[in-house]
Enzyme design. Structure first.
Site, mmCIF file in Angstrom:
data_model
loop_
_atom_site.group_PDB
_atom_site.id
_atom_site.type_symbol
_atom_site.label_atom_id
_atom_site.label_comp_id
_atom_site.label_asym_id
_atom_site.label_seq_id
_atom_site.Cartn_x
_atom_site.Cartn_y
_atom_site.Cartn_z
ATOM 1 N N LEU A 508 -80.375 -94.838 25.180
ATOM 2 C CA LEU A 508 -80.985 -96.141 25.450
ATOM 3 C C LEU A 508 -81.191 -96.354 26.945
ATOM 4 O O LEU A 508 -82.077 -97.084 27.358
ATOM 5 C CB LEU A 508 -80.090 -97.264 24.922
ATOM 6 C CG LEU A 508 -79.944 -97.353 23.405
ATOM 7 C CD1 LEU A 508 -78.805 -98.270 23.045
ATOM 8 C CD2 LEU A 508 -81.244 -97.832 22.781
ATOM 9 N N GLY A 509 -80.352 -95.739 27.726
ATOM 10 C CA GLY A 509 -80.486 -95.944 29.159
ATOM 11 C C GLY A 509 -79.354 -95.274 29.897
ATOM 12 O O GLY A 509 -78.440 -94.705 29.294
ATOM 13 N N GLY A 511 -76.627 -95.961 32.870
ATOM 14 C CA GLY A 511 -76.010 -96.911 33.800
ATOM 15 C C GLY A 511 -75.279 -96.161 34.884
ATOM 16 O O GLY A 511 -75.183 -94.936 34.854
ATOM 17 N N VAL A 516 -75.973 -94.658 27.908
ATOM 18 C CA VAL A 516 -75.731 -95.489 26.728
ATOM 19 C C VAL A 516 -76.582 -94.948 25.583
ATOM 20 O O VAL A 516 -77.762 -94.659 25.766
ATOM 21 C CB VAL A 516 -76.091 -96.965 27.009
ATOM 22 C CG1 VAL A 516 -75.843 -97.823 25.780
ATOM 23 C CG2 VAL A 516 -75.315 -97.492 28.191
ATOM 24 N N LYS A 530 -71.364 -96.626 24.894
ATOM 25 C CA LYS A 530 -71.377 -96.424 26.349
ATOM 26 C C LYS A 530 -70.417 -95.292 26.653
ATOM 27 O O LYS A 530 -69.211 -95.394 26.415
ATOM 28 C CB LYS A 530 -70.948 -97.715 27.041
ATOM 29 C CG LYS A 530 -70.964 -97.664 28.541
ATOM 30 C CD LYS A 530 -71.131 -99.053 29.153
ATOM 31 C CE LYS A 530 -69.827 -99.572 29.729
ATOM 32 N NZ LYS A 530 -69.984 -100.913 30.312
ATOM 33 N N ASP A 627 -70.350 -110.847 37.211
ATOM 34 C CA ASP A 627 -71.588 -110.060 37.325
ATOM 35 C C ASP A 627 -72.612 -110.521 36.288
ATOM 36 O O ASP A 627 -73.214 -109.724 35.583
ATOM 37 C CB ASP A 627 -71.289 -108.570 37.186
ATOM 38 C CG ASP A 627 -72.442 -107.714 37.720
ATOM 39 O OD1 ASP A 627 -73.326 -108.278 38.412
ATOM 40 O OD2 ASP A 627 -72.468 -106.504 37.434
#
Ligand code: NAG
Ligand code: NAG
Ligand code: NAG
Ligand code: NAG
Ligand code: NAG
Ligand code: NAG
Ligand code: NAG
Ligand code: NAG
Ligand code: NAG
Length: 820
Positions: A508-509, A511, A516, A530, A627
Site C-alpha cells: 500500500l505504501g 513509510g 505497509v 505495517k 502527530d
C-alpha cells in the site's frame, strides 16, 4: 407583472421606520410607503430613504463616503455594513443637505438641489399611479394597469443585479474611483450588432478608444442577462446564450449578489453572505476580461493606466494597479490613473544620466526608432546617447531595440512581456523608490536564507549526535504483561499468506519505518500490515509505544489494531483495513476532493474532533497524539475518519498537563509554535494541529503548500488575512461545490482559527471544539492572531510511517533534538 400586485399590499401600509445604523452612521429615516405627492429631503448626518419590503434595498439619499456633506441620490444594499451603492442618478453632481427628491402627484420623479433647481428627472410622460422599491433592487414607476413606465433597471449605472436584463443599446459606465461616483474611464456596451464590447473612454469627452475586450459575436436581439437562478451572466443572441461569466450558483437566499464594471475597467461578479454580523465582505466570483493590462492597448489613449505609468494585475480578483517607473512620481497620488511624471528633465543632453533596468515591462506603440538586430549593450548606449530617448525597450529574441520618448503609453508589466525596459534616470539621484525596495527585499531574502542554512546545519549536527535508543517512558514490565493478555498475536505464517508473501501487488505504501501491505485473512477480513524495518531503532520505540497504547483505546474514530506479530527481529502491526486510505488523498486532490461535499467534510472534521476528545479526556488516560495530520487520518468505506499512527503519542498521568521534551517529533506545518520552538506539548498542541487540519479540509490546500504569489505566508497566515478582510468565502475548496450554508461554514473556519491561536491557553479544549462544531447556539469568541509556524524545508530525516500511504517528502514526520 404579477409581483407588483402583491407589492401593492406592502406599500399601502404606512410605516415610518427609524433605524439605528452602525456605530459611526447617523440615524436613518426610512419610509416603506412610497406614495405619489411625497418627497424625501437630504439631511446632514442622516440617511433618508424608501426601503424595499424586505428591507434589503434602499432608495434615497446617501452621504458620499469621501465627503459627508454631499449626497448621492441612489439605490444601495441597506442591510450590509458597507452600504454598497448599485445605482446612482447624480454621481457627477452630488447634492448638498436640503436637496429633495420629489415624487409628484403625476408620478414625475425628480431630484432638486438645495436651491430647488432640478438636477435630474426620470422623464416619464405618462400617468404613473404608483412607485415601489422592489426586493430585487429595482425601483419602478408603474401605471394603474401594472405596466412599468420607468425602472432603475433600465437606466443602470455601473452595476447589474440578479434578474436584471440590459437591452440593446444599454451601457454600464464605471465610476471614477472606488469612492468617487462620477463617470469613470470604462464602458460596457450591449451593441445592436450582437458584439458586446468594453471600451476605455476619455473622461472629459466620453470619446471611445479602441475596445479592450469584445465577445466577437453577431446576432439579433442581443440582451445582457444576469440569471438569478444559475448566476450566469450571458449575452442572449438569436436564440442562443453566450456566457460572459460562467455559471456559478450561489443561492439568493444566502448571498447578496451583484456584478459591477469596476473603476479599474474589470467587470466583476460579487457575492456577500447574508446574515453574517461581522467579518463579511464582497468576494469576487468571476471577472472579465481575463487580464485588462494585457488586453488594453489603445492606439490613441494612454492604456489601462495613465501616461508614463505601467499596469500590473493579478490575484484572485484580477485587481489592477498602476505604478510609476523609478524616479517618476504620480501626478496625483489619489488618482493614480492620471499617470506619472519624471522627477527630472529626461529629454535633454547634459549627459549625467544612467539607465535603470526593469524586467518584463513594456510601453508598446510609442517607439520613434527601431534598431535590429543589435545587442543589449548597444541598445543601452543608443538610448543614453540620444537626447530624445526616455526609455529603451530590448527584446532578446531577434535583438530588437526600441527607443521611446515621453509620453509613454499603454505600459504593462507581467511575465507575458518578453522585453525589458531601460529607463533613463539622473546619475546623481538617490536610489529611486523601486531600487530601494529591491535592495530591502534582497536583504531580507539573504537573511532568511542564511538563517535557514544555520538552522539546517544545527539540526543536522543534532541529529547526528542522536542516541539511537531512548527509554520509552511508558514501557513498564507491568504494562507489558497486560499487553500480552489483551493482544492478539498473529503468527508469521498467517500474515505471510494473508499478504501473498508480502507481494509487491499488495504493497500500500512505504513509510519511514517500513512498508505497509494489504492482506486478507482466511476468514475474509481485510487487514493492513505495517512491517517495521529491522534496522530502525526509532521504529522499535514507536512500535512499543503503539503496541502498549492502542489496545486500551476503543473509539469509532480511532483506528483499531487487530494485533501484532513478533518473530525474532521482525515486528509487524496488524490494523483493520481502511478502504478509502487516508484523508490527504482526498482533500489535496482536485478530482478526489469533488467526492467530499460540505456535509462530508464537516462529518469528517467532527469525527476527528471526537476521536481526539476521546484521546484527551474520555479514555482512561490523557493521551497527546503529537502527530495529527491529514495522512494520519484514515477513512473507512463509509468515509468515517479514524485517527491512526500512535507511534509518537504520549500518556499524561494524573494531573500533569504539559511536558517538555528534548526530542520534538511531529510534522512541520502542524506543530504548534510552543512545541516546535521549545518542545513544550500539551493537549493544546494537538488542538493546534487539529485547527490546521480543519483549515486544510475546508480549503483543500496544505498548510505548507500555499505559495501563490498573492499569499506570502502559509495557509494559516492566508486564512487569517482573509478573515481580517472578511473574505473567508475565498478560502473554500472549489472542489466542494458551491452549495453550502455560509454561516455554518464561517463558523467552522472561526473554530479553526480559535484552535491555531498563538497562545496555547487561548486555544479551546477539544471538548469545547466538539461543542462549538455541533451546537450552533454556542457563542464563539473572536480569534486572536494565529501562531505561524516557521517555514522550514527539511528533507527526510527520521520519520514515522503512515499506515497505508506512501509519504511525500513535504510531509514527513520529523524528529529534532531541541537545544538545552
Ligand atoms: C401611504 O399610501 C397611501 C396609498 O397610496 C396614501 O393614501 C397615504 O397617504 C400614504 N401615506 C403617507 C404618509 O404618505
Ligand atoms: C414621451 O412621449 C413621447 C411621445 O409622446 C415618446 O416618443 C417618448 O418616448 C416618451 N418618453 C418616454 C420616456 O416615455
Ligand atoms: C485578452 O487577453 C487574453 C489573454 O489574457 C486573450 O486570450 C484574449 O483573446 C484577449 N482579448 C482581446 C479582446 O484582446
Ligand atoms: C467586435 O468588436 C471588436 C472590437 O471592436 C472587433 O475587433 C471585432 O471584430 C468585432 N467582432 C465582430 C464579429 O463584429
Ligand atoms: C475578438 O476579436 C479581436 C480582434 O480580432 C481579438 O483580438 C480578440 O482576442 C477576440 N476576443 C475574444 C474574446 O475572442
Ligand atoms: C445569429 O444569427 C446570425 C445570422 O444567421 C449568425 O451570423 C450569428 O452567428 C448568430 N449568432 C449566434 C450567437 O448564434
Ligand atoms: C434579425 O432580424 C431581422 C429583422 O427582424 C430578420 O429579418 C432576420 O431574419 C433576423 N436574423 C436572425 C438570424 O434571426
Ligand atoms: C435562468 O436559468 C434557468 C435555468 O437554466 C431558466 O429556467 C430560466 O428561464 C432562466 N431565466 C432567465 C430570465 O433567462
Ligand atoms: C482584490 O483583492 C485585494 C486583496 O487581495 C484587495 O486589496 C482589493 O481591494 C480587491 N479588489 C477588488 C476590486 O475587489
Amino acid at each position: 407583472m404579477e409581483p407588483f400586485s402583491c407589492l401593492l399590499h406592502h406599500h399601502l401600509l404606512l410605516q415610518i421606520i427609524v433605524l439605528m445604523l452602525g456605530p459611526t452612521c447617523a440615524r436613518t429615516i426610512t419610509y416603506r410607503n412610497i406614495s405619489l405627492g411625497t418627497s424625501l429631503a437630504a439631511r446632514t448626518g442622516r440617511t433618508t430613504a424608501w426601503l424595499s419590503p424586505s428591507g434589503e434595498f434602499a432608495f434615497g439619499f446617501r452621504p458620499v463616503e469621501a465627503d459627508g456633506g454631499l449626497f448621492l441620490f441612489a439605490i444601495w444594499f441597506d442591510e450590509i455594513e458597507k452600504k454598497t451603492v448599485v445605482w446612482c442618478a447624480n454621481g457627477n453632481e452630488p447634492v448638498q443637505a436640503g436637496a429633495t427628491v420629489v415624487l409628484a402627484d403625476d408620478g414625475q420623479l425628480s431630484l432638486k438641489d438645495q436651491e430647488g433647481q432640478e438636477v435630474w428627472n426620470a422623464e416619464v410622460n405618462v400617468t404613473v399611479t404608483y412607485a415601489a422599491m422592489l426586493d430585487n433592487g429595482n425601483f419602478i414607476l408603474a401605471s394603474g394597469d401594472g405596466s412599468v413606465r420607468w425602472q432603475s433597471f433600465d437606466h443602470p449605472s455601473d452595476t447589474i443585479l440578479p434578474s436584471q436584463v440590459l437591452a440593446v443599446g444599454k451601457e454600464l459606465r464605471s465610476r471614477l474611483m472606488d469612492t468617487d461616483y462620477s463617470s469613470g474611464r470604462f464602458k460596457l456596451s450591449v451593441r445592436s450588432d450582437g458584439n458586446l464590447t468594453f471600451y476605455p473612454l476619455n473622461i472629459m469627452t466620453g470619446f471611445e478608444y479602441d475596445p479592450y475586450w469584445a465577445t466577437n459575436t453577431t446576432g439579433n436581439g442581443s440582451r445582457l442577462v444576469f440569471n438569478e437562478s444559475t448566476g450566469t451572466i450571458y449575452l442572449a443572441l438569436n436564440n442562443t446564450n453566450v456566457d460572459l461569466l460562467p455559471e456559478r450558483i450561489y443561492s439568493m437566499k444566502n448571498f447578496y449578489q451583484r456584478a459591477t464594471l469596476d473603476f479599474d475597467g474589470v467587470f466583476r461578479r460579487y457575492i456577500y453572505p447574508k446574515n453574517v454580523k461581522s467579518g463579511a465582505g464582497w468576494t469576487t466570483v468571476g471577472f472579465q476580461p481575463p487580464d485588462i493590462c494585457r488586453n488594453l492597448t489603445s492606439k490613441t489613449g494612454s492604456g489601462a493606466c495613465g501616461f508614463n505609468s505601467y499596469c500590473t494585475s493579478g490575484g484572485g480578483n484580477q485587481s489592477v494597479d498602476c505604478v510609476c517607473p523609478p524616479d517618476y512620481s504620480f501626478l496625483d497620488p489619489n488618482r493614480k490613473y492620471k499617470g506619472c511624471t519624471p522627477n527630472f528633465a529626461p529629454q535633454n543632453c547634459n549627459g549625467r544620466f544612467t539607465l535603470t533596468e526593469m524586467i518584463n515591462v513594456d510601453w508598446p506603440l510609442s517607439a520613434y526608432e527601431h534598431l535590429a538586430p543589435i545587442d543589449e549593450d548597444r541598445c543601452r548606449r543608443e538610448c543614453l546617447g540620444d537626447c530624445n530617448c526616455a526609455v529603451a525597450i530590448y527584446q532578446y529574441e531577434g535583438g530588437n531595440c526600441w527607443k521611446k520618448r515621453l509620453p509613454l503609453s499603454n505600459g504593462k508589466r507581467g511575465d507575458y512581456v518578453d522585453r525589458r525596459a531601460f529607463v533613463k534616470v539622473p546619475k546623481d539621484s538617490t536610489k529611486g523608490d523601486f531600487g530601494t525596495k529591491k535592495i530591502v527585499i534582497a536583504t531580507i531574502l539573504v537573511s532568511i536564507f542564511l538563517l535557514l542554512v544555520c538552522l539546517g546545519l544545527f539540526l543536522w549536527k543534532k541529529n547526528r549526535k542522536q542516541v539511537p535508543t531512548l527509554a520509552v517512558p511508558i514501557t513498564s514490565s507491568k504494562e507489558r504483561s497486560g499487553m500480552e493478555l489483551e493482544w492478539n498475536l498473529f503468527d508469521m505464517f498467517t500474515i505471510a499468506s494473508a499478504t501473498d508473501n508480502f507481494s509487491v501487488n499488495n504493497k500500500l505504501g512505504e513509510g519511514g519505518f517500513g512498508p505497509v501491505y494489504k492482506g486478507r485473512l482466511d476468514d475474509g477480513q481485510e487487514i493492513a500490515v505495517k512491517r517495521l524495518s529491522m534496522d530502525s531503532a526509532q521504529g522499535l520505540k514507536e512500535f512499543k509505544n503503539e503496541v502498549m497504547l492502542i489496545p486500551k483505546l476503543q473509539h469509532k474514530n480511532l483506528v483499531r489494531i487487530l494485533g501484532c506479530c513478533i518473530i525474532g527481529e521482525e515486528r509487524m502491526l496488524i490494523y483493520e483495513y481502511m478502504q478509502n486510505k487516508s484523508l490527504d488523498a482526498f482533500i489535496f486532490d482536485k478530482k478526489q476532493g469533488a467526492l467530499l461535499n460540505w456535509q462530508k467534510r464537516l462529518y469528517i472534521i467532527i469525527g476527528i474532533a471526537r476521536g481526539l476528545l476521546y484521546l484527551h479526556q474520555d479514555s482512561r488516560l490523557t493521551i497527546i497524539h503529537r502527530d495529527l495530520k491529514a495522512s494520519n487520518i484514515l477513512l473507512d468505506k463509509d468515509m468515517n475518519p479514524k485517527i491512526s499512527d500512535f507511534g509518537t503519542a504520549r500518556i499524561f498521568k494524573g494531573d500533569q498537563n504539559q511536558e517538555k521534551t528534548r526530542m520534538v517529533i511531529g510534522t512541520f506545518g502542524y506543530m504548534s509554535p510552543e512545541y516546535a520552538s521549545d518542545g513544550t506539548f500539551s493537549v493544546k498542541s494537538d488542538v493546534f494541529s487539529f485547527g490546521v487540519l480543519l483549515l486544510e479540509i475546508l480549503s483543500g490546500k496544505k498548510n505548507r503548500m500555499v505559495h501563490q504569489s498573492e499569499y506570502s505566508m502559509n495557509l494559516i497566515g492566508h486564512v487569517w488575512r482573509l478573515w481580517e478582510e472578511g473574505r473567508c468565502v475565498e478560502l473554500l475548496d472549489e472542489a466542494m461545490g458551491y452549495s453550502y450554508p455560509i454561516s455554518k461554514l464561517l463558523r467552522c473556519i472561526q473554530v479553526g482559527l480559535l484552535c491555531v491561536q498563538e497562545g496555547s491557553n487561548d486555544r479551546p479544549t477539544m471538548a469545547e471544539v466538539v461543542l462549538m462544531l455541533s451546537n450552533e447556539g454556542v457563542a464563539l469568541q473572536k480569534p486572536k492572531r494565529p501562531g505561524f509556524c516557521i517555514e522550514i524545508s527539511l528533507t527526510k530525516q527520521d520519520s514515522s510511517s503512515s499506515q497505508q500511504n506512501s509519504m511525500t517528502p513535504n510531509e514527513v514526520t520529523v524528529t529534532m533534538l531541541g537545544g538545552r
